[in-house]
Design a protein around this motif. Sequence first.
Motif, short mmCIF file in Angstrom:
data_model
loop_
_atom_site.label_atom_id
_atom_site.label_comp_id
_atom_site.label_asym_id
_atom_site.label_seq_id
_atom_site.Cartn_x
_atom_site.Cartn_y
_atom_site.Cartn_z
N SER A 101 0.81 -1.22 0.00
CA SER A 101 0.00 0.00 0.00
C SER A 101 0.85 1.26 0.00
O SER A 101 0.31 2.37 0.12
N SER A 102 2.17 1.12 -0.15
CA SER A 102 3.06 2.27 -0.18
C SER A 102 4.25 1.93 -1.06
O SER A 102 4.50 0.76 -1.39
N ALA A 103 5.01 2.95 -1.43
CA ALA A 103 6.21 2.72 -2.24
C ALA A 103 7.21 1.85 -1.50
O ALA A 103 7.89 0.99 -2.10
N GLU A 104 7.32 2.05 -0.21
CA GLU A 104 8.26 1.26 0.59
C GLU A 104 7.85 -0.21 0.62
O GLU A 104 8.70 -1.11 0.47
N GLU A 105 6.56 -0.47 0.78
CA GLU A 105 6.08 -1.84 0.79
C GLU A 105 6.24 -2.48 -0.60
O GLU A 105 6.57 -3.66 -0.71
N PHE A 106 6.00 -1.70 -1.65
CA PHE A 106 6.16 -2.22 -3.00
C PHE A 106 7.61 -2.61 -3.26
O PHE A 106 7.89 -3.63 -3.90
N ALA A 107 8.56 -1.83 -2.75
CA ALA A 107 9.98 -2.13 -2.94
C ALA A 107 10.36 -3.45 -2.27
O ALA A 107 11.26 -4.16 -2.75
N GLN A 108 9.71 -3.80 -1.18
CA GLN A 108 9.96 -5.07 -0.52
C GLN A 108 9.21 -6.21 -1.21
O GLN A 108 9.67 -7.35 -1.27
N ALA A 110 8.12 -6.45 -4.52
CA ALA A 110 8.44 -6.79 -5.91
C ALA A 110 9.49 -7.89 -6.04
O ALA A 110 9.30 -8.83 -6.82
N PRO A 111 10.61 -7.86 -5.30
CA PRO A 111 11.58 -8.96 -5.43
C PRO A 111 10.99 -10.32 -5.06
O PRO A 111 11.29 -11.33 -5.71
N GLN A 112 10.15 -10.37 -4.04
CA GLN A 112 9.51 -11.62 -3.63
C GLN A 112 8.55 -12.09 -4.71
O GLN A 112 8.52 -13.29 -5.05
N LEU A 113 7.79 -11.16 -5.25
CA LEU A 113 6.82 -11.49 -6.29
C LEU A 113 7.53 -12.03 -7.53
O LEU A 113 7.14 -13.07 -8.09
N PHE A 114 8.58 -11.35 -7.97
CA PHE A 114 9.27 -11.77 -9.19
C PHE A 114 10.03 -13.08 -9.00
O PHE A 114 10.18 -13.87 -9.94
N THR A 115 10.50 -13.34 -7.79
CA THR A 115 11.14 -14.62 -7.51
C THR A 115 10.13 -15.77 -7.63
O THR A 115 10.43 -16.82 -8.22
N ALA A 116 8.94 -15.56 -7.12
CA ALA A 116 7.88 -16.57 -7.25
C ALA A 116 7.47 -16.75 -8.71
O ALA A 116 7.24 -17.88 -9.17
N TRP A 117 7.40 -15.66 -9.43
CA TRP A 117 7.05 -15.71 -10.85
C TRP A 117 8.13 -16.46 -11.63
O TRP A 117 7.84 -17.33 -12.46
N HIS A 118 9.38 -16.14 -11.38
CA HIS A 118 10.51 -16.80 -12.04
C HIS A 118 10.49 -18.31 -11.77
O HIS A 118 10.84 -19.11 -12.66
N ALA A 119 10.06 -18.70 -10.59
CA ALA A 119 10.01 -20.12 -10.22
C ALA A 119 8.82 -20.85 -10.83
O ALA A 119 8.69 -22.07 -10.66
N GLY A 170 19.13 -12.01 -12.20
CA GLY A 170 18.00 -12.84 -11.85
C GLY A 170 16.79 -12.00 -11.48
O GLY A 170 16.79 -10.78 -11.64
N PRO A 171 15.73 -12.64 -10.94
CA PRO A 171 14.50 -11.91 -10.65
C PRO A 171 14.65 -10.80 -9.61
O PRO A 171 14.00 -9.76 -9.73
N GLU A 172 15.49 -11.01 -8.60
CA GLU A 172 15.68 -9.94 -7.61
C GLU A 172 16.41 -8.77 -8.24
O GLU A 172 16.08 -7.60 -7.98
N GLY A 173 17.41 -9.04 -9.08
CA GLY A 173 18.09 -7.97 -9.79
C GLY A 173 17.16 -7.23 -10.73
O GLY A 173 17.22 -6.00 -10.85
N PHE A 174 16.29 -7.98 -11.40
CA PHE A 174 15.28 -7.37 -12.27
C PHE A 174 14.43 -6.39 -11.47
O PHE A 174 14.19 -5.25 -11.90
N ALA A 175 13.99 -6.81 -10.29
CA ALA A 175 13.16 -5.93 -9.46
C ALA A 175 13.92 -4.67 -9.07
O ALA A 175 13.38 -3.55 -9.13
N GLN A 176 15.18 -4.81 -8.68
CA GLN A 176 15.95 -3.66 -8.24
C GLN A 176 16.23 -2.68 -9.37
O GLN A 176 16.31 -1.46 -9.16
N VAL A 177 16.38 -3.19 -10.59
CA VAL A 177 16.57 -2.32 -11.76
C VAL A 177 15.27 -1.60 -12.11
O VAL A 177 15.27 -0.42 -12.46
#
Length: 219
Positions: A101-108, A110-119, A170-177
């Motif tokens: 519900s915030s930019a800070e929460e989204f930053a945390q 997205a990496p988890q979401l993309f890791t699950a998606w990548h898997a 990888g997916p976490e790097g993708f999220a950080q970029v």
Amino acid sequence: MSQSEIILIRHGQANTGAQDEESYDKLSATGHQQSAWLGDYLRAQDTAFDRVICGDLRRHQETAAGLALSQSIAIDPRVNELRYFDLAREYQAQTRKPLPSSAEEFAQHAPQLFTAWHAGRLDSAHESYRSFADRFGQVMSELTELGGRSLVITSGGVIGMAIAQHLSLGPEGFAQVMLPIHNSSIHRFSIAQGATQMASYNGTPHLDAADRRHARTVI
């Protein structure tokens, strides 16, 4: 192989209060202004492109219209964004974790979401991670072969994935970029003799003036 330059532009700010794909897919008033300022900048640079490509999403096409370029625009759905809300809701259903519900929460989140998606755990809600990476990779390869200067109006996820693929992230790097990518930002790849280099990332020269810095948005 001929030299080429591929310039990726993220669309202007969309409807930031949206909770689904359809209501998100339109520019805000700030997004329209960002697009107009970027068009002014490109014309001031006397920039000519051999081709301009745009996704078929409304926010892509509104951004393209705001640029007011003289070149014709080709619509290509391969440069469309991932469907974040669909992925996030499937991830929520599996993990019971609340949507950010915030930019800070989204930053945390997205990496988890993309890791699950990548898997492969979210494929029932969306195209696979590999399919998303490959479809825009095909566009990049085609533009490289064509040579010249190409402008692509797309989204932050597509740009982030292009960079992640180029840097073998990888997916976490993708999220950080992806997370810091500004609306209406410019990203350049230069290709010569078969070698691709990332020449610039997240440029916003049209928003650098002090009276425009308020328009540097990422969401």
